[in-house]
Write an enzyme that holds these catalytic residues in place. Structure first.
Site, mmCIF file in Angstrom:
data_model
loop_
_atom_site.group_PDB
_atom_site.id
_atom_site.type_symbol
_atom_site.label_atom_id
_atom_site.label_comp_id
_atom_site.label_asym_id
_atom_site.label_seq_id
_atom_site.Cartn_x
_atom_site.Cartn_y
_atom_site.Cartn_z
ATOM 1 N N GLU A 466 0.862 -1.183 0.000
ATOM 2 C CA GLU A 466 0.000 0.000 0.000
ATOM 3 C C GLU A 466 0.895 1.228 0.000
ATOM 4 O O GLU A 466 1.207 1.762 -1.046
ATOM 5 C CB GLU A 466 -0.946 -0.027 1.206
ATOM 6 C CG GLU A 466 -2.089 0.928 1.089
ATOM 7 C CD GLU A 466 -3.178 0.657 2.134
ATOM 8 O OE1 GLU A 466 -4.041 1.525 2.287
ATOM 9 O OE2 GLU A 466 -3.150 -0.412 2.774
ATOM 10 N N GLU A 757 -1.810 0.991 13.626
ATOM 11 C CA GLU A 757 -2.978 1.309 12.812
ATOM 12 C C GLU A 757 -4.269 1.040 13.570
ATOM 13 O O GLU A 757 -5.210 1.832 13.526
ATOM 14 C CB GLU A 757 -2.942 0.483 11.534
ATOM 15 C CG GLU A 757 -4.099 0.727 10.594
ATOM 16 C CD GLU A 757 -3.928 0.002 9.276
ATOM 17 O OE1 GLU A 757 -4.550 0.420 8.295
ATOM 18 O OE2 GLU A 757 -3.169 -0.990 9.241
#
Length: 876
Positions: A466, A757
């Site tokens: 990502e 996260e």
């Protein structure tokens, strides 16, 4: 202590070589602790072409003052120095040191016929592309006076002249929205050029330009590894020689077999002998192929706004051990972004494979969070003695590595293996520490996540497939980043790209990540994420006080709110619009991070209302009274419509959640007397009553949840300010110092060295969260550090650029002392407080030409003080 000029700078450049502004604004930072010193005027001297021009100006301004001289031409250098004068009976500073500013190539014609080139060879465009080595020899007849290299690539480059590395940037020229902006770099290579034969060599790898990016696909901005160079050499007799990229260059491949952002690098050092001396003169390149000219780059060739990525530090290994399955693992003790450096010797053909991971699970590398990223480097030894190696065109997010195939001839120890930390070379400006060791560790984790995530652009995560410039993450974390580092130039370039992306198709929608991938994608925009087009410029203005940059970025702010944002009949968000909502609410299922407990539309409407208020503030700062009046009116209407849609009885939100109440309180969304919505739905009469009732509800929600966090990306930045504004600072201290999951310090007690996260990226039993979106280096929830800096550290900007400092430390929890430091645009600010038997003590240092507004914890009013050292005490 006398006042002096600590630093003179241009625009937001840390280094003013090859800049894109012909009339760069000038700023200076002060040193010294003179009491109440204020600038009344200043002198600037500009030395160019052997002539010094002097300018005197009566003004207190020391930030972004206009360029006083004639505009600079392309590739023109000037020296500048400044002297500032105090007020009546106040001293003047000595002259600052001379600082050189030099422009780059300001017009397309300045590239003097240089074109992008590529190797004239066949390859599979849909497969990973082996890096290309380009070279060119040239003659210099006389001794060199100066030489400049202007360079960019279709991919990433590493350049050499006569075997000497050019500069110290890595992963250059970084990542931009290449269809609109393509950065070139400028280097002073005078010391590398010699009389007679010379050679320039450049290696180019895929990078972001045409490598595999996002979840699928490659070649988003082109299909050829390419290079564009202009080398200018001026000899002592005044003659100027140019060496552009053209069809006279040659190209080949070499020992780098592949080097990809996600998958890592494969390097066969047995192939080094075939290209030995390739970047020096007199190399036999008869086997090299020719090159072909490519079309001009799509984006405008521009000099960078922010600093390059560099190798910033080295870390020694802390532990070497065997995993339960017998694998050799190395622990560096810190989750970081970068790569390994090897010093090794072994038989020819020895294959060393390095796997990278952020955490261990059951004693083995936890590779699931990487998803489809291989994050693997492979080195094949040449067997000719000691050799060193580190990758060139990749990077990894890791704390642990697994090393397979290490040769017996070299002991695996701290001499053989070390880690290289890389990130954008921003000036570190902020520090914090306090009496709570766990909170200090958390703040250290926040800083490490900032390092790892600011790599050319601000990314979401550094380890998986990502690593994109997500806008929501940047919006949440921006104020914290701006305190920790000088981010002005870094964000300026990113917002240029955002504005370009918004104007595609005329939609004015802010994409989910910048640069947009694929480049032709049509993101619909979403609250919080797209709102960075407003919140980002406002935060930059608060921290740096740059009205010029605010005016530059205001069009994107207006365009998103006025055109791009889809609205319903009353001006709120259209209900069928896509939203991320309170992303990663701790109660959201692992595989459905958007399934928050607060309605997505409530979050969206709250942010829309707040962004409209910020537009009014921005218009006011720029003196646009008509726009300010218009946005104030729109903000008032949106507040009323928000109350109709989401509030009953004046203070009850539709969702009884931390996020709903935090947003309503922090964004001042509760109805007051006179609101149209209040007349029909308010029973307690006043805004104060509504706020008190809503605050009491938020406190109750927090207490019922055992002071654990209940917010996601959207609600977390507002939670601390909301409770503090409601007089419940102690409640937020109870949340901040909580160590159970979900909480900030849970990550610390679970041995995290960066912020995560998810609140529970690692579960209490030590296993990794099963969600496929699980990173251990993700800065969004570290946004709470903005509250830490302002409330525990006691430092916040009361006026843009820190011209006036808000100093308001509020002790709480078990914390009995704290220190904060900020290198502001005016100079260094320090705050230190402690509590002892004699009461509360505060020491404060205010830089020259700035002031502070101080409020002690028990005091009713504020004290206004000027520059210098100050001490305060009160009973506590």
């Amino acid at each position: 202590m006398a006042v002096s000029i600590a630093r003179l700078s241009f625009e937001h450049h840390r280094e003013a070589l090859g800049i894109g502004e012909s009339q760069p604004r000038v700023s200076w930072r002060f040193a010294g602790n003179a009491s109440n010193w204020e600038q009344s005027s200043y002198d600037l001297e500009v030395l160019r072409s052997g002539r010094t021009n002097s300018y005197s100006t009566t003004s207190p301004d020391s930030l972004f003052v206009p360029w006083p001289d004639e505009p600079l031409g392309s590739a023109e250098a000037a020296k500048v120095r400044v002297r500032a004068h105090g007020g009546t009976k106040q001293s003047s500073t000595p002259w600052s040191d001379w600082v050189v500013v030099e422009t780059g190539l300001l017009k397309p014609d300045d590239w003097s016929g240089s074109v992008p080139i590529a190797a004239d060879r066949d390859y599979d465009v849909n497969a990973p592309k082996q890096p290309i080595y380009f070279r060119k020899e040239f003659l210099t007849a006389e001794n060199v006076e100066s030489a400049r290299l202007y360079i960019t690539s279709l991919g990433l480059y590493e350049a050499y002249i006569n075997g000497r590395r050019v500069g110290d940037a890595v992963l250059a020229p970084g990542w931009q929205s290449f269809n609109y902006r393509h950065v070139y770099d400028t280097y002073d290579v005078t010391d590398s050029i010699k009389k007679g034969k010379n050679a320039i060599g450049v290696t180019v790898g895929e990078g972001w330009f045409l490598g595999r990016i996002a979840w699928s696909g490659r070649n988003y901005w082109g299909e050829n590894l390419g290079l564009q160079v202009l080398l200018t050499v001026t000899t002592k007799d005044g003659k100027r020689t140019i060496i552009p990229t053209d069809d006279s260059w040659t190209a080949s491949t070499g020992p780098i077999l592949s080097s990809e952002i996600y998958d890592g690098e494969t390097y066969d050092s047995r192939l080094e002998s075939a290209i030995e001396g390739w970047n020096k003169p007199s190399f036999n390149g008869s086997s090299w192929v020719g090159v072909k000219s490519l079309s001009p780059v799509k984006g405008q060739l521009m000099s960078p706004d922010g600093p390059p990525v560099r190798r910033m530090e080295e870390r020694q290994l802390e532990k070497i051990f065997k995993s339960p399955s017998g694998k050799t693992l190395v622990d560096f003790g810190q989750n970081m972004v970068g790569w390994l450096h090897l010093n090794v010797q072994g038989p020819s053909g020895t294959n060393i494979t390095i796997h990278h991971a952020e955490v261990l699970e059951k004693g083995e590398l936890a590779l699931a969070p990487l998803r489809a990223a291989k994050a693997t480097d492979t080195v094949i030894l040449h067997g000719k003695g000691p050799q060193t190696w580190e990758p060139t065109f990749t990077f990894h997010g890791f704390r642990y590595v697994q090393i397979d195939g290490w040769p017996e001839e070299t002991p695996l120890d701290e001499k053989a293996v070390k880690a290289i930390v890389v990130h954008s070379d921003m000036e570190e400006t902020g520090r914090f520490q306090c009496s709570n060791a766990l909170l200090n560790k958390f703040h250290n984790n926040v800083q490490w996540s900032t390092k790892g995530k600011f790599l050319s652009i601000s990314t979401d995560c550094p380890q998986r497939d990502e690593r994109l410039g997500w806008t929501g993450d940047a919006h949440a974390f921006g104020p914290t980043a701006n305190f920790l580092y000088n981010t002005g130039g870094f964000w300026r370039g990113w917002h240029r790209d955002m504005w370009s992306e918004m104007q595609r198709r005329g939609s004015m929608k802010v994409p989910f990540f910048v640069p947009t991938v694929p480049p032709d994608s049509d993101d619909p925009g979403a609250a919080v994420w797209s709102d960075v087009a407003v919140g980002g410029p406002w935060d930059l203005f608060r921290f740096y006080g740059d009205k010029g940059m605010l005016a530059e970025q205001l069009p994107q702010s207006k365009a998103w709110i006025d055109i791009g944002l889809p609205r319903n009949e009353v001006g709120l968000w259209r209900r069928d619009a896509f939203q991320f909502g309170d992303w990663l609410d701790p109660k959201a299922p692992p595989e459905d991070p958007g399934a928050a407990t607060t309605a997505k539309a409530l979050v969206a409407d709250a942010y829309l209302t707040r962004m409209t208020e910020l537009l009014a503030n921005m218009s006011s700062a720029l003196g646009d009274e008509a726009s300010e009046k218009s946005y104030r009116s729109k903000h008032n209407t949106l507040r009323q419509e928000f109350a109709k849609a989401w509030i009953t009885n004046g203070s009850s939100l539709a969702n009884r959640t931390q996020t709903a109440y935090a947003l309503a309180l922090h964004f001042n969304l509760l109805p007051s007397d006179g609101d149209a919505s209040a007349s029909s739905k308010t029973t307690n009469g006043t805004a104060g009553g509504n706020r008190a009732a809503a605050a009491a509800t938020l406190q109750q929600i927090v207490a019922e949840n055992d002071y654990l966090v209940g917010t996601g990306f959207a609600g977390t930045p507002a939670l601390g300010p909301a409770l503090q504004g409601a007089g419940a600072t102690e409640d937020f201290y109870s949340m901040l110092l909580q160590t159970k999951v979900p909480s900030w310090l849970y990550q610390v007690v679970m041995n995290g060295t960066t912020t995560w996260e998810r609140w529970d990226s690692m579960l209490p039993d030590g296993t990794v969260n099963t969600g496929t979106m699980t990173s251990f280096n993700h800065y969004a929830f570290g946004a709470v550090a903005d509250w830490i800096h302002a409330t525990i550290g006691g430092l916040a900007p009361a006026e843009p650029g820190w011209k006036v400092i808000a100093v308001e430390p509020i002790p709480g929890g078990s914390i009995t002392s704290a220190e904060a430091r900020l290198i502001s645009p005016y100079g260094e600010i320090t705050s230190s407080w402690w509590i002892d038997s004699a009461g509360f003590h505060l020491k404060l240092s205010v830089p020259p030409n700035a002031k502070a507004s101080v409020k002690l914890p028990r005091a009713a009013g504020r004290l206004e003080v000027g520059s210098g050292l100050h001490e305060f005490q009160e009973e506590y």
